[in-house]
Design an enzyme around this catalytic site. Sequence first.
Site, PDB file in Angstrom:
ATOM      1  CB  CYS A 158     -35.378  13.784  15.939  1.00 19.65           C
ATOM      2  SG  CYS A 158     -34.652  12.816  16.950  1.00 19.65           S
ATOM      3  CB  ILE A 273      -7.865  30.772  28.349  1.00 19.75           C
ATOM      4  CG1 ILE A 273      -6.887  29.718  28.383  1.00 19.75           C
ATOM      5  CG2 ILE A 273      -9.648  30.004  27.960  1.00 19.75           C
ATOM      6  CD1 ILE A 273      -6.650  28.649  27.430  1.00 19.75           C
ATOM      7  CB  ALA A 278      -7.679  26.313  20.544  1.00 15.98           C
ATOM      8  CB  THR A 359     -10.636  36.386  20.326  1.00 17.54           C
ATOM      9  OG1 THR A 359      -9.439  34.888  20.266  1.00 17.54           O
ATOM     10  CG2 THR A 359     -11.371  36.390  21.257  1.00 17.54           C
ATOM     11  CG  HIS A 363      -8.944  32.067  13.757  1.00 15.08           C
ATOM     12  ND1 HIS A 363      -9.322  30.681  13.579  1.00 15.08           N
ATOM     13  CD2 HIS A 363      -8.738  32.161  12.516  1.00 15.08           C
ATOM     14  CE1 HIS A 363      -9.503  30.112  12.143  1.00 15.08           C
ATOM     15  NE2 HIS A 363      -9.101  31.247  11.254  1.00 15.08           N
ATOM     16  CB  ALA A 807     -33.326   4.903  18.838  1.00 20.29           C
ATOM     17  CG  MET A1076     -44.014  -3.119  13.005  1.00 25.74           C
ATOM     18  SD  MET A1076     -45.212  -2.769  12.030  1.00 25.74           S
ATOM     19  CE  MET A1076     -45.925  -4.075  12.582  1.00 25.74           C
ATOM     20  N   GLY A1077     -44.129   0.417  16.018  1.00 26.37           N
ATOM     21  CA  GLY A1077     -44.452   0.895  17.485  1.00 26.37           C
ATOM     22  C   GLY A1077     -46.169   0.794  17.367  1.00 26.37           C
ATOM     23  CD  GLU A1255     -37.496   1.668   9.486  1.00 25.15           C
ATOM     24  OE1 GLU A1255     -36.145   1.631   9.292  1.00 25.15           O
ATOM     25  OE2 GLU A1255     -36.874   2.009  11.610  1.00 25.15           O
TER      26      GLU A1255
END
Length: 1319
Positions: A158, A273, A278, A359, A363, A807, A1076-1077, A1255
Amino acid sequence: MRLCLKKASLTCLSGLRRGNRGSGVPPTLNLCRESQLPTLRFHLTGTKYSCGSGGCGACTVMVSRYDPKTKKIHHYPVTACLVPICSLHGAAVTTVEGVGSMKTRLHPVQERLAKCHGTQCGFCSPGMVMSIYTLLRNHPEPTPEQITEALGGNLCRCTGYRPIVESGKTFCESTVCQMKGSGKCCMDQEENISEVPFVFCFVEMCTKLYNEDEFQPFDPTQEPVFPPELIRMAEDPNKRRLTFRGKRTTWITPVNLNDLLELKTSFPEAPIIMGNTAVGPSIKFRDEFHPVFISPLGLQELYFVDSTDDGTRGYSLAQLNDALHFIVSEQPKEKTKTYHALLKHLRTLAGAQIRNMATLGGHVVSRPNYSDLNPILAAGNATINLISKEGKRQIPLDGRFLEKSPEANLKSEETVLSVYILHSTQWHFVSGLRIAQRQENAFAIVNAGMSVKFEDGTDTIKELQMFYGSVGPTVVSASKTCQQLIGRKWNDQMLSDACRLVLDEIYIPPDAEGGMVEYRRTLIISLLFKFYLKVRRGLNKMDPHKFPDIPEKFVSALEDFPIETPQGIQMFQCVDPHQPPQDPVGHPVMHQSAIKHTTGEAVFVDDMPPISQELFLAVVTSTRAHAKIILIDTSAALALPGVVDVITAEDVPGDNSYQGEIFYAQNEVICVGQIVCTVAADTYAHAKEAAKKVRIVYEDLEPRIITIEQALEHNSFLSAEKKIEQGDVEQAFKYVDQIIEGKVHVEGQEHFYMETQTILAIPQEEDKEMVCTYVTLGTYLFQEYVAAALNIPRNRIACHTKRAGGAFGGKVSKPALLGAVSAVAGRRHLFISYRTGRPIRFILERGDDMLITAGRHPLLGKYKIGFMNNGVIKAADIEYYINGGCSPDESELVMEFMVLRSENAYYIPNFRCRGRPCKTNLPSNTAFRGFGFPQGIVVGEAYITAVASQCDLTPEQVKEINMYKRTSRTAHKQTFNPEPLRRCWKECLEKSSFSARKLALGCPQPLQSGEAAALVHIYLDGSVLVSHSGCELGQGLHTKMIQVASRELNIPESYIHLSETNTTTVSNATFTAGSMGADINGKAVQNACQILKARLEPVIRKNPRGTWEAWISEAYKESISLSTTGYFKGYQTNMDWKKGEGNAFPYFVYGASCSEVEVDCLTGAHKLLRTDIFMDAAFSINPAVDIGQIEGAFVQGMGFYTIEELKYSPEGVLYSRGPDDYKIPTVTEIPEEFNVTLVRSQNPIAIYSSKGLGEAGMFLGSSVLFAIYDAVAAARRERGLTKTFTLSSPATPELIRMTCVDQFTDMVRLVRRVTLNIL
């Protein structure tokens, strides 16, 4: 807030997201995962779930751990969607709720992000807060560079990032903007105003969108204390192995290194882990299964960085990065060349969250083919120290290991103890090189680690190593090439031979995964050339007399683009000093929900509490583009636990096909991603698992149409041709000096709103009523589709929308279709069977959302232009074809607006534009910010550039020559006054140093004529409730409506509340779209307030000195109605397509932007240095909101024109289905200097003479595309290529590099031609 979970482990929490209902914690359950709930529901909803892969940062939380060795507490950010809850034993977890709230106190991070206007939709804001907050916990006075780095793993669609960075910079020791390196703020002194770009002498301009004096001070000593119980636990000498057992999996945390080795012996196939970066995605997206997980988190033997005389040992990436920075500051540069190369890549590897989770050992041993670090480690002769019950051993991290040769693999019972990184030597050079779709947080397209060692005192090659990533299934070693070059001199002939040899050795097949074969092969030798230059420069520095320097023209190739902290100025007209202080109109008012955004208290649909007996919905989508459905077998799915039903087209009680849109596929499928059926179950996990078990048998049908060209071949269209025309085009072509023809491809764009499509459908007890809460731009369309699918009146369906997490047009028609799908699923349990009465919660995963909902229409544009030698264009014949997909959606309307705005700002006396939307077997493309204009106008700018090239003029000169000069009529016969446009253009030329940069010009305004309504209640205490027909999408619509009501009623904003949009208060609402809001709803709110004010006038006249509350009390006593509706019938527009004429737009918005870019011709990378935007805002109701909309639209447009690339297979399968594959801009892509000015003009038709700007900024991002075009053209001219070329959109690194033709591209293409000839 501190909460403790006590079972086999202790984890102190100041917030959780969601997990799984039921007994027992699944070992693989993540801290933030889908729409599930932990064993203990905290209902702390601030942490948002968006992508599920750790790629967006919305779910960022802070993890804190105590290190008993150093006696220090380490805070680090993580993406909660990848953090298994079981891994948090002994850790403190802080979510945004634990930072601050409106109920307790705001933290300065939350307050400043809100007041600096760093939120719009607010869905990403909690993650932004947590990233900055965690940084401050470690660095209370951060540098601007640290702020930028901390935000690198957080996506925002945004704001354009600038205000977010600015809020973070308020914590820096010095927040002086230091424009132009002066060390002083450009706005400090009166006399410096003239030096600031785009200052207008005829109006008073303001530059402060917020007041720093309002900020509460930041006191780092007031942060929560780390729980003492966790410290005691960490220092407990009698720790025991920790085990979590689920129904299918077991999670084990060893107590020490010996315990880990015992576990690896007992469970040799169990993954280890650590960060889960990954294994986690593999489980989620590739359905991997592991019965046992071993997690040695916290083992001190694995967490160390140790520097010796010969090198460095290390394990975690975060520790490694910190240690390498320290080492390079202490050691001679000649010893740290490998470290420098690693640090450069560590800075851009993923985001800060992933870098803190991952880590080094994990990797290294996972050996991904795209690894940025492994090629450098291999080139630097690193070794891996392994350990098992059998003892320790060391293996080289070399080509055999990276290419996964069996003899170089780890034994199943072994684990990595450390990675040993050697020091470099004086005559040893090591470099890391990479190119990615964007600079940070993106997998490399190609990367490389290279090293060369010379005989002492010479440039004779003693040892050479080259490793490439992303060119094959593994990292590839060019060992044969290197071997053949041993003993050669480091000169141009060696380089030429090396390029030829490496292309022969490293083969990328034409059908290689990821495509871009020629580009990747070009990068192989382009990166080699960069390394060659770096080494030559290094040799020259060692002995300038013996080793000549590189030519000056190659110096720019030595370094990658730096990452700078963005800065800039925002200028707008100051409020009239005579305006009443209580009147908020024209002031930069903070978004009404900004504080709730930053505290995580803003409620989105998925944040709503679970409803008793609710069902979750998972979709089953088509895997074929065009096929007949032979069989849908649901038996296996229905047999799974928790599954209630599988819903198909047969279950739709009303219309399954409505206005051309098909809810559930019936008999045949017409695209990959079409919904075939849905599964309703008691949890989303159960629904998702069952969806995988639905078996569908297809029979392929022909034709299968994927591209626009295929649609044209089969004459496949969605609607009739749209055309506008003026003059006699064919006749004009006979009398021009030159005619050119060309075509332009503009690809599509994914909305990538942070909140995916979400619907909650709740049945009521009687009269077949349903309450739907969802995210949309149009409540009436949702209501209409649901009513059609269920075959019930619309008055039984109450639709509620409080806010949307972004949106951009993607929530206009798509929520209506998905609402119908979910309503049908609900009807089987809501309306027919009152025995169950179960609500439906339907939330699309990111990948499903991208697959099903599609995005911006791709365009094929063709042009034929007749012009004079002086650059005057006399005739233009334009054709537009867009890929509409498999159903109508908004395609016809998009094409209409594209054709209507095809002239852009240029007057061409003989002009014709025709366009048609093509019907293909892709998901239906839909509305998107700009509504066709961003695609269509690229065609116009392409032919302007082509004309300039033919006439030996600059594009700016041709634009100036052909620009509208006076009030005229457009090609569709609408009166057009170009004066504001020319003013923006003039100021941009004069104030932005445009000669070194590139301009974009536009008059884009996709305004639609729509009605609006409002309902205003005044309560007896004087408070006011406003409802209107617009939807809050982050664009500040509700904020502006409160400002309007405040002015009209002459009361403070604090008296006014605006809750939500719903169909029970305001019916038949027009879409909130096309900017247009505020225009139409502002008029409706104004109308309602003026009616109420008129009713109150008699009361006020009787007691002019009374208070608002007294007037309201008296009005009530006099039976004056304190409620009313307001209405605005919409702007009076019209368009007769049979005649090709009409007043299609109520007004125009004008703007100009100027951007400066740098292009790396060897890789195709580009860097946006500066952008100046001048936007005609007329009178801005809220400059902060409007500037935020312009900046956000510009950055979204810049992404559209450069790095955002959707990839489909020839069979119509979308490959780009998440942040790993689809790259939107990050904070490092925005302009280093970003200046915006709101230009004042008059627009009496709109409320308070304002304009809709959401826009318009989108197209101005094309100034980056045109600047890239100029840079590429300059590079081509240097190489003697003067022929006009078309740079299509997006200008990805691949397109830029392959258009910058040179000896390397020629070499690759020559090799390809030779190969084809042999074949």
